[in-house]
Scaffold this motif. Structure first.
Motif: not given
Length: 71
Positions: A25-34, A39-46
């Motif tokens: 969950s923390l990793a997901r929050q870091v992706v969303v925040a940073t 961005d399609p790749e950011t959304e895919a990673l999230r």
């Protein structure tokens, strides 16, 4: 590196499983925040991390049920 490479205590599997959903969950929050919003790749990673969080919760629940049945 394995748990036996310099560690004197074995890894507590139960504690590790319990911590896993929170770590993901923390990793997901870091992706969303940073990363760049929209961005399609950011959304895919999230989305992948979201699936990992759900999977980790399922594994924890399954292990809790299994441990409850064996006691």
């Amino acid at each position: 590196m394995s748990a036996s490479d310099g560690d004197s205590a074995p890894i507590d599997r139960g504690a590790t499983l319990a911590a896993l959903p929170g770590l993901l969950s923390l990793a997901r929050q870091v992706v969303v925040a940073t990363l760049e919003p929209g961005d399609p790749e950011t959304e895919a990673l999230r989305e992948m991390l979201e699936e990992c969080v759900v999977g980790a919760h399922r594994i924890c629940l399954r292990e809790q049920i299994r441990m409850g049945q064996s006691e």
